[in-house]
Design a protein around this motif. Structure first.
Motif, PDB file in Angstrom:
ATOM      1  N   ARG B  24     -16.061   5.186  12.416  1.00 32.93           N
ATOM      2  CA  ARG B  24     -17.337   4.619  11.978  1.00 32.93           C
ATOM      3  C   ARG B  24     -18.432   5.694  11.972  1.00 32.93           C
ATOM      4  N   ASP B  72     -12.823  -6.605  11.752  1.00 35.38           N
ATOM      5  CA  ASP B  72     -12.763  -5.307  11.065  1.00 35.38           C
ATOM      6  C   ASP B  72     -11.365  -4.914  10.615  1.00 35.38           C
ATOM      7  N   GLU B  75     -10.410  -3.062   7.460  1.00 35.61           N
ATOM      8  CA  GLU B  75     -10.754  -1.641   7.287  1.00 35.61           C
ATOM      9  C   GLU B  75      -9.514  -0.735   7.307  1.00 35.61           C
ATOM     10  N   ASP B  80     -14.148   1.867   6.453  1.00 42.64           N
ATOM     11  CA  ASP B  80     -15.451   1.378   6.897  1.00 42.64           C
ATOM     12  C   ASP B  80     -16.510   1.971   5.986  1.00 42.64           C
ATOM     13  N   ASP B 139     -22.520  -7.576  15.738  1.00 45.26           N
ATOM     14  CA  ASP B 139     -21.927  -6.447  15.003  1.00 45.26           C
ATOM     15  C   ASP B 139     -23.027  -5.469  14.572  1.00 45.26           C
TER      16      ASP B 139
HETATM   17 CA   LIG Z   1     -17.522  -3.081   9.860  1.00 45.30          CA
END
Ligand SMILES: [Ca+2]
Lengths: 193, 193
Positions: B24, B72, B75, B80, B139
């Motif tokens: 991320r 997530d 992803e 991401d 989040d």
């Molecule tokens: Ca995300």
């Protein structure tokens, strides 16, 4: 806006974040690096969600998930002791260090939550309640699944035999989730002597 | 023991594990590396557990935690997209890629669980139910907390202003958890222009 209660909750969440700097003995699936205890906690919480039907009657999966989210947080201070290095000699030292860690880290929370989280962690550690027994079985069941895909991982590092694995891993997995042990045992036998 | 159902559950759990290889934009607290999406999922599930009292009346924290554990996973295929790079132009491509990913990855599960997990993920994405609105707010709330301790992290990478952060992050945090936004906003204002 000042809120000592929220300040305390956020101090805990920011401290807890360090759990991902603690490395475990098991490599991740692609074998590129060791697993850390933060992502391990996520993965076994997901195990609980998906494998719920393999829990004994009466187990609360949501309580198991809560337990698994916090079960390793003590490692921030006490470190992770690989299962194949654990011994009766060192166990009481490890337990004392982990209790100190639990008191310090959960102690960052507001008193009511600190008490709740300490109790939930102690329930997990005691491995007596049905929820804790199932949570422990998932904690032990996940690493062999990683080793089966990462090329032998921590089994190679510690020259593990099937009998030793059966004693240290098979026993707690069977206790909480016999179906899961019956599923994985032949797969492990195929690669470990 | 053969069990096609357990085989399917384990195939999913082994695939899901790859989520920790997705990096991320936000660095972890000590700034030493980027956060991965597996450990991020753990950390925000812990946010839900600890910050439950800041959820609107009627939110089920256990459902929020379940949602955050799987939110997530898409992803793994779709990657991401850092929030500061998201735009109206690319949104429908991202959404299409994520839906394909959800179908493939949750599709590894037995049919009933695949349908349940896809529905839970779609509920999160739609951000309409109270549980999903609160889950989304967590989040969005966690990365600024990391940036406050890691030295500015993704704010520096993307030259983020307070107004842009307020639009992309403040708005969804306020929607689900106004108390949390009121707590962090002055801290962000102190470091962002
Ligand atoms: Ca995300």
């Amino acid at each position: 806006m000042t809120s000592p209660r929220l300040d305390a909750q956020m101090a805990f969440l920011t401290e807890a974040e360090k759990l991902r700097t603690i490395l475990r003995a098991t490599p991740i699936g692609d074998g590129s690096r060791q697993e850390n205890s933060g992502e391990h906690s996520w993965h076994i919480a997901l195990y609980a969600l998906i494998l719920a039907e393999h829990a004994p009657e009466g187990v609360s999966i949501d309580r198991v998930i809560r337990m698994l989210l916090i079960h390793d947080i003590v490692e921030i201070d006490a470190g992770d002791v690989p299962i194949y290095l654990q011994s009766a000699d060192t166990q009481s030292d490890t337990e004392a260090a982990e209790l100190e860690a639990a008191k310090r880290i959960f102690g960052l929370l507001p008193d009511d939550q600190a008490a709740d989280m300490l109790a939930l962690w102690q329930e997990f550690e005691a491995a007596e309640s049905p929820d804790a027994v199932f949570a422990k079985s998932l904690d032990r069941f996940q690493p062999p699944n990683l080793n089966l895909v990462n090329g032998g991982g921590s089994w190679k590092t510690y020259n593990v035999t099937f009998d030793e694995l059966d004693r240290r891993v098979g026993k707690p997995v069977r206790r909480g989730a016999p179906t899961l042990w019956n599923w994985i045992a032949p797969k492990i036998r195929a690669v470990l002597r």
